[in-house]
Design an enzyme around this catalytic site. Structure first.
Site, PDB file in Angstrom:
ATOM      1  N   SER A 142      -6.539   5.196  31.794  1.00 12.27           N
ATOM      2  CA  SER A 142      -5.757   4.005  31.413  1.00 12.27           C
ATOM      3  C   SER A 142      -5.997   3.700  29.946  1.00 12.27           C
ATOM      4  O   SER A 142      -7.123   3.840  29.464  1.00 12.27           O
ATOM      5  CB  SER A 142      -6.174   2.766  32.216  1.00 12.27           C
ATOM      6  OG  SER A 142      -5.474   1.620  31.727  1.00 12.27           O
ATOM      7  N   TYR A 193      -1.733  -4.788  31.617  1.00  8.30           N
ATOM      8  CA  TYR A 193      -3.035  -4.199  31.971  1.00  8.30           C
ATOM      9  C   TYR A 193      -3.657  -4.976  33.125  1.00  8.30           C
ATOM     10  O   TYR A 193      -4.019  -4.410  34.153  1.00  8.30           O
ATOM     11  CB  TYR A 193      -3.934  -4.251  30.740  1.00  8.30           C
ATOM     12  CG  TYR A 193      -5.303  -3.618  30.905  1.00  8.30           C
ATOM     13  CD1 TYR A 193      -5.440  -2.242  31.017  1.00  8.30           C
ATOM     14  CD2 TYR A 193      -6.452  -4.407  30.914  1.00  8.30           C
ATOM     15  CE1 TYR A 193      -6.700  -1.659  31.139  1.00  8.30           C
ATOM     16  CE2 TYR A 193      -7.712  -3.829  31.025  1.00  8.30           C
ATOM     17  CZ  TYR A 193      -7.830  -2.459  31.140  1.00  8.30           C
ATOM     18  OH  TYR A 193      -9.080  -1.888  31.253  1.00  8.30           O
TER      19      TYR A 193
END
Ligand code: UDP
Length: 327
Positions: free
Chosen positions: A76, A146
């Site tokens: 990520s 996020y």
């Protein structure tokens, strides 16, 4: 030999985890699509017989031949400026990517640990943050891509645990630092050290009174190792409770680098959390873990790494080109 898949393996944390599991005698399959990861971080492992690398985007079906014992899902983007540049990829990697990793874990009967984050607590109204706190997140703010993807990831992981009986682990990672952070990823520590090394002013956002608690990477890796080996499926905070304001942190970097830089104040980004400190009682009790490396020691080790970077590297403004990336 036990086999482990590390996603996001060329990133800051992923690469340190690869090192740790190689040391422990595992066969490590490293996976990364190199959007924010860097091959330099894992280059030293390619010569080993128990290491292999797949250039693959985990938001697409993941195929691993043969047996698999463990999965660490660490792919990520992890910095606010990255989320702004690649918001959709950020959402996909912790949702679709996590779904693929969980499906793989189920198919292989592997134990999986997913990287969650203190960001699931948002701009917290409880201080310090313990695992019982549900958080205060703006779903549509710049950090929402996020934060919400990581919250969805936790929900999906618990569902695979309860419904499919997959062995899952969730680590909530608080601010972590150390060698191999990307110099220009926009995080406070590499930003400040980079500025000091280039002789630029140190940019503190807002009035610098917002706090963070910084954990050295080796401590974090130890916590993750212990969590993976434990039988605890509930989320666990891993971080260093030693809290400091960003202004004081900038001053520590000025001292460390022995430069005469000044602190200059810049606008505070939207939804920047005002305070953050992990309550690590659960990690202490269940994993018998607490951080060992002081900020003084950790910062000194980290500075050694950044000092060795070439002038070219130091002056590159943008390390990642996302322009060709398919959304
Ligand atoms: N920050 C800063 N100057 C910079 C980069 C970051 O003052 O050049 C601040 C940022 O606004 C935040 C803190 O430092 O309050 C930590 O930022 P980072 O991006 O490292 O992590 P996060 O906000 O995700 O905890």
């Amino acid at each position: 030999m036990k086999k482990i898949l590390v996603t996001g393996a060329a990133g800051f944390l992923g690469s340190h985890l690869c090192d740790r599991f190689i040391q422990e005698g595992y066969y490590v399959i490293a996976m990364d699509n190199l959007i924010t990861g860097r091959m330099e971080n894992i280059q030293h492992l390619f010569k080993l017989p128990n290491f292999e690398f797949y250039d693959h985007d985990v938001t697409n079906f993941i195929h691993i031949p043969g047996d698999l014992d463990y999965i660490l899902h660490f792919a990520s983007p992890a910095s606010p400026i990255d989320y702004l540049k690649i918001p959709i990829q950020t959402l996909k990697v912790s949702s679709l990517g996590t779904h693929n990793c969980l499906g793989l874990a189920k198919a292989k009967n592997a134990r999986i640990l997913v990287a969650s984050t203190s960001e699931i607590y948002g701009d917290p109204q409880v201080h310090p943050q313990n695992e019982e706190y549900w958080g205060n997140v703006n779903p549509i703010g710049p950090r929402g891509v996020y934060d919400e993807a990581k919250r969805f990831q936790e929900a999906l992981t618990m569902a695979y645990h309860t419904y499919h009986k997959v062995e899952t682990r969730i680590v909530r990672i608080f601010n972590t630092y150390g060698p191999r952070m990307r110099l220009n990823d926009g995080r406070a520590l590499p930003a400040f050290i980079g500025q000091a090394l280039r002789g630029e002013d140190i940019t503190v956002f807002g009035d610098g009174s917002q706090t963070r608690s910084f954990c050295y990477v080796d401590d974090l890796v130890e916590g993750i190792y212990r969590l993976l080996m434990s039988d605890h499926a509930q989320p666990i905070n891993i971080g260093n409770p030693d809290e400091i304001s960003i202004k004081e942190f900038a001053e520590e970097i000025i001292q460390l680098t022995n430069t005469k830089q000044q602190v200059v104040l810049r606008e505070l980004p939207i939804d920047d959390p005002k305070q953050r400190q992990p309550d690590i009682s659960r990690a202490k009790e269940i994993l018998n873990w607490s951080p060992k490396v002081s900020r003084r020691e950790g910062l000194a080790r980290t500075y050694e790494y950044f000092k060795q970077l070439s002038q070219e590297e130091l002056h590159k403004k943008d390390h990642n080109d996302f322009s060709n990336y398919k959304r």
